[in-house]
Design a protein around this motif. Sequence first.
Motif, PDB file in Angstrom:
ATOM      1  N   TYR A 197       0.806  -1.207   0.000  1.00  0.00           N
ATOM      2  CA  TYR A 197       0.000   0.000   0.000  1.00  0.00           C
ATOM      3  C   TYR A 197       0.844   1.265   0.000  1.00  0.00           C
ATOM      4  CZ  TYR A 197       0.704   0.303   5.065  1.00  0.00           C
ATOM      5  OH  TYR A 197       1.251   0.412   6.309  1.00  0.00           O
ATOM      6  N   ARG A 198       2.011   1.230   0.621  1.00  0.00           N
ATOM      7  CA  ARG A 198       2.879   2.411   0.611  1.00  0.00           C
ATOM      8  C   ARG A 198       3.332   2.745  -0.796  1.00  0.00           C
ATOM      9  NH1 ARG A 198       6.149  -0.087   5.292  1.00  0.00           N
ATOM     10  NH2 ARG A 198       4.853   0.437   7.054  1.00  0.00           N
ATOM     11  N   ASP A 199       3.668   1.718  -1.579  1.00  0.00           N
ATOM     12  CA  ASP A 199       4.069   1.936  -2.962  1.00  0.00           C
ATOM     13  C   ASP A 199       2.919   2.526  -3.776  1.00  0.00           C
ATOM     14  OD1 ASP A 199       6.597   0.867  -2.463  1.00  0.00           O
ATOM     15  OD2 ASP A 199       5.946  -1.162  -2.993  1.00  0.00           O
ATOM     16  N   LYS A 200       1.709   2.039  -3.543  1.00  0.00           N
ATOM     17  CA  LYS A 200       0.540   2.558  -4.258  1.00  0.00           C
ATOM     18  C   LYS A 200       0.301   4.024  -3.910  1.00  0.00           C
ATOM     19  CE  LYS A 200      -1.785  -1.905  -4.318  1.00  0.00           C
ATOM     20  NZ  LYS A 200      -2.885  -2.692  -3.773  1.00  0.00           N
ATOM     21  N   TRP A 201       0.375   4.354  -2.627  1.00  0.00           N
ATOM     22  CA  TRP A 201       0.154   5.738  -2.205  1.00  0.00           C
ATOM     23  C   TRP A 201       1.246   6.657  -2.729  1.00  0.00           C
ATOM     24  CZ3 TRP A 201      -1.118   4.720   3.624  1.00  0.00           C
ATOM     25  CH2 TRP A 201      -2.391   4.150   3.724  1.00  0.00           C
ATOM     26  N   ARG A 202       2.482   6.194  -2.701  1.00  0.00           N
ATOM     27  CA  ARG A 202       3.601   6.990  -3.203  1.00  0.00           C
ATOM     28  C   ARG A 202       3.428   7.265  -4.696  1.00  0.00           C
ATOM     29  NH1 ARG A 202       7.536   3.685  -2.090  1.00  0.00           N
ATOM     30  NH2 ARG A 202       7.759   4.417   0.045  1.00  0.00           N
ATOM     31  N   ASP A 203       3.043   6.242  -5.448  1.00  0.00           N
ATOM     32  CA  ASP A 203       2.826   6.396  -6.884  1.00  0.00           C
ATOM     33  C   ASP A 203       1.696   7.391  -7.157  1.00  0.00           C
ATOM     34  OD1 ASP A 203       3.368   5.738  -9.595  1.00  0.00           O
ATOM     35  OD2 ASP A 203       1.608   4.433  -9.594  1.00  0.00           O
ATOM     36  N   GLN A 204       0.609   7.276  -6.400  1.00  0.00           N
ATOM     37  CA  GLN A 204      -0.517   8.198  -6.581  1.00  0.00           C
ATOM     38  C   GLN A 204      -0.113   9.627  -6.226  1.00  0.00           C
ATOM     39  OE1 GLN A 204      -3.516   7.508  -7.929  1.00  0.00           O
ATOM     40  NE2 GLN A 204      -3.872   9.690  -7.861  1.00  0.00           N
ATOM     41  N   LEU A 205       0.643   9.818  -5.173  1.00  0.00           N
ATOM     42  CA  LEU A 205       1.108  11.148  -4.792  1.00  0.00           C
ATOM     43  C   LEU A 205       1.995  11.737  -5.878  1.00  0.00           C
ATOM     44  CD1 LEU A 205       1.395  13.414  -2.679  1.00  0.00           C
ATOM     45  CD2 LEU A 205       3.355  12.162  -1.757  1.00  0.00           C
ATOM     46  N   ASN A 206       2.909  10.932  -6.412  1.00  0.00           N
ATOM     47  CA  ASN A 206       3.776  11.412  -7.481  1.00  0.00           C
ATOM     48  C   ASN A 206       2.970  11.822  -8.713  1.00  0.00           C
ATOM     49  OD1 ASN A 206       6.095  11.073  -5.982  1.00  0.00           O
ATOM     50  ND2 ASN A 206       6.514   9.029  -6.790  1.00  0.00           N
ATOM     51  N   LYS A 207       1.950  11.050  -9.062  1.00  0.00           N
ATOM     52  CA  LYS A 207       1.104  11.401 -10.205  1.00  0.00           C
ATOM     53  C   LYS A 207       0.350  12.703  -9.952  1.00  0.00           C
ATOM     54  CE  LYS A 207       0.403   6.752 -12.004  1.00  0.00           C
ATOM     55  NZ  LYS A 207      -0.554   5.651 -12.159  1.00  0.00           N
TER      56      LYS A 207
END
Length: 117
Positions: free
Chosen positions: A97-107
Amino acid sequence: MNFFEKVTGSDMTKEMKNFEARSKLLPAEYQTAWEEIKNNLWVYTDFTGRNLMPILDSALELLEVTAADGQTVEEVLGDDIKGFCAALVGDDGAINYRDKWRDQLNKNVLKKLGGLK
């Protein structure tokens, strides 16, 4: 499981208490390994954690069976419990989930800066 149990998570609480009761019957080194397994698996959970219940049950059953056979924790899990947990939920490249949130934040940041259309 009824709607109330699903919404409140009381079914998962009961299941976790059952896991803990089972783990208390294990030898000390297995109890330590169980705690490490739980800590390392939670990063792969979905929002509710329900996806991990069968995985936790299987991991605990593995510990119970191997403890009864007299094997050591190292013989069963090896030296890398974190790697064992990653393999248990999928593969070493499993996204948590951390990777998913990080990716969404970067987008979102890229979108605000005008780089993503």
